[in-house]
Design a protein around this motif. Structure first.
Motif, PDB file in Angstrom:
ATOM      1  N   ILE A  46      25.261  75.333 121.718  1.00  0.00           N
ATOM      2  CA  ILE A  46      26.335  76.146 122.279  1.00  0.00           C
ATOM      3  C   ILE A  46      26.019  77.637 122.214  1.00  0.00           C
ATOM      4  CG2 ILE A  46      28.768  76.771 122.040  1.00  0.00           C
ATOM      5  CD1 ILE A  46      29.218  73.921 120.955  1.00  0.00           C
ATOM      6  N   GLN A  47      25.588  78.105 121.067  1.00  0.00           N
ATOM      7  CA  GLN A  47      25.343  79.532 120.882  1.00  0.00           C
ATOM      8  C   GLN A  47      24.235  80.032 121.798  1.00  0.00           C
ATOM      9  OE1 GLN A  47      24.670  78.943 116.579  1.00  0.00           O
ATOM     10  NE2 GLN A  47      25.832  80.853 116.356  1.00  0.00           N
ATOM     11  N   THR A  48      24.381  81.258 122.293  1.00  0.00           N
ATOM     12  CA  THR A  48      23.290  81.855 123.061  1.00  0.00           C
ATOM     13  C   THR A  48      22.332  82.582 122.129  1.00  0.00           C
ATOM     14  OG1 THR A  48      24.623  83.804 123.536  1.00  0.00           O
ATOM     15  CG2 THR A  48      24.573  82.085 125.211  1.00  0.00           C
ATOM     16  N   THR A  49      22.873  83.219 121.093  1.00  0.00           N
ATOM     17  CA  THR A  49      22.034  83.885 120.101  1.00  0.00           C
ATOM     18  C   THR A  49      22.685  83.774 118.734  1.00  0.00           C
ATOM     19  OG1 THR A  49      23.104  86.046 120.309  1.00  0.00           O
ATOM     20  CG2 THR A  49      21.221  85.628 121.754  1.00  0.00           C
ATOM     21  N   PHE A  98      17.720  77.272 126.228  1.00  0.00           N
ATOM     22  CA  PHE A  98      18.400  76.621 127.344  1.00  0.00           C
ATOM     23  C   PHE A  98      19.438  77.509 128.029  1.00  0.00           C
ATOM     24  CE2 PHE A  98      17.076  72.881 124.756  1.00  0.00           C
ATOM     25  CZ  PHE A  98      16.130  72.422 125.655  1.00  0.00           C
ATOM     26  N   SER A  99      19.792  78.629 127.416  1.00  0.00           N
ATOM     27  CA  SER A  99      20.757  79.528 128.053  1.00  0.00           C
ATOM     28  C   SER A  99      20.074  80.552 128.964  1.00  0.00           C
ATOM     29  CB  SER A  99      21.589  80.254 126.997  1.00  0.00           C
ATOM     30  OG  SER A  99      20.772  81.122 126.245  1.00  0.00           O
ATOM     31  N   ILE A 100      18.751  80.575 128.969  1.00  0.00           N
ATOM     32  CA  ILE A 100      18.003  81.532 129.783  1.00  0.00           C
ATOM     33  C   ILE A 100      17.844  80.990 131.199  1.00  0.00           C
ATOM     34  CG2 ILE A 100      15.797  82.723 130.060  1.00  0.00           C
ATOM     35  CD1 ILE A 100      15.549  82.508 126.978  1.00  0.00           C
ATOM     36  N   ARG A 104      12.827  87.494 136.449  1.00  0.00           N
ATOM     37  CA  ARG A 104      13.364  88.178 135.272  1.00  0.00           C
ATOM     38  C   ARG A 104      14.273  87.207 134.528  1.00  0.00           C
ATOM     39  NH1 ARG A 104      16.967  92.339 136.387  1.00  0.00           N
ATOM     40  NH2 ARG A 104      17.107  91.521 138.476  1.00  0.00           N
ATOM     41  N   PRO A 105      14.029  87.018 133.231  1.00  0.00           N
ATOM     42  CA  PRO A 105      14.891  86.114 132.468  1.00  0.00           C
ATOM     43  C   PRO A 105      16.239  86.764 132.166  1.00  0.00           C
ATOM     44  CG  PRO A 105      13.152  86.992 131.069  1.00  0.00           C
ATOM     45  CD  PRO A 105      12.904  87.503 132.447  1.00  0.00           C
ATOM     46  N   THR A 106      17.298  85.991 132.317  1.00  0.00           N
ATOM     47  CA  THR A 106      18.652  86.479 132.055  1.00  0.00           C
ATOM     48  C   THR A 106      19.428  85.450 131.244  1.00  0.00           C
ATOM     49  OG1 THR A 106      19.567  85.509 134.054  1.00  0.00           O
ATOM     50  CG2 THR A 106      18.727  87.752 134.230  1.00  0.00           C
ATOM     51  N   ILE A 107      20.494  85.927 130.619  1.00  0.00           N
ATOM     52  CA  ILE A 107      21.487  85.061 129.982  1.00  0.00           C
ATOM     53  C   ILE A 107      22.834  85.542 130.494  1.00  0.00           C
ATOM     54  CG2 ILE A 107      22.597  84.387 127.825  1.00  0.00           C
ATOM     55  CD1 ILE A 107      19.925  84.709 126.424  1.00  0.00           C
ATOM     56  N   ASN A 108      23.568  84.674 131.121  1.00  0.00           N
ATOM     57  CA  ASN A 108      24.866  85.028 131.725  1.00  0.00           C
ATOM     58  C   ASN A 108      24.733  86.241 132.646  1.00  0.00           C
ATOM     59  OD1 ASN A 108      26.159  82.952 130.323  1.00  0.00           O
ATOM     60  ND2 ASN A 108      26.508  84.267 128.562  1.00  0.00           N
TER      61      ASN A 108
END
Length: 95
Positions: free
Chosen positions: A48-51, A63-65, A72-76
């Motif tokens: 669940i957690q992104t970081t 898995f959140s990337i 370019r890698p992103t999260i949300n």
């Protein structure tokens, strides 16, 4: 369950080339006398957690990337380097 190998390859490629050395002066600028000599970044499979952080370590949910079209890698939809900078500053402030 079938895995899309191309998707995994597209996800891993920008992370292999990720260079956060340019963030060091920005971290030092925000926290001039930081407690830690080094900060470590790990990409791990989380649920669940992104970081999350632990002492001088930053753990990022692999898995959140999501890579954008330009790889370019992103999260949300936030650039990964900006998230890393924010979290590293938070590590030093909470030290």
């Amino acid at each position: 369950m079938l895995e899309d190998i191309n998707y995994i390859t597209n996800l891993v490629a920008p992370l292999k080339r990720l260079n956060v050395d340019e963030l060091i002066p920005l971290i030092n600028e925000n926290i001039p006398n930081g407690k830690y000599d080094s900060l470590e970044i790990f990409f791990v499979p989380l649920h669940i957690q992104t970081t999350f952080t632990e002492k001088n370590k930053l753990y990022i949910n692999f898995f959140s990337i999501i890579p954008l079209d330009d790889n370019r890698p992103t999260i949300n939809l936030k650039e990964l380097k900006k998230i890393i900078l924010k979290e590293c500053i938070k590590i030093e402030k909470n030290a």
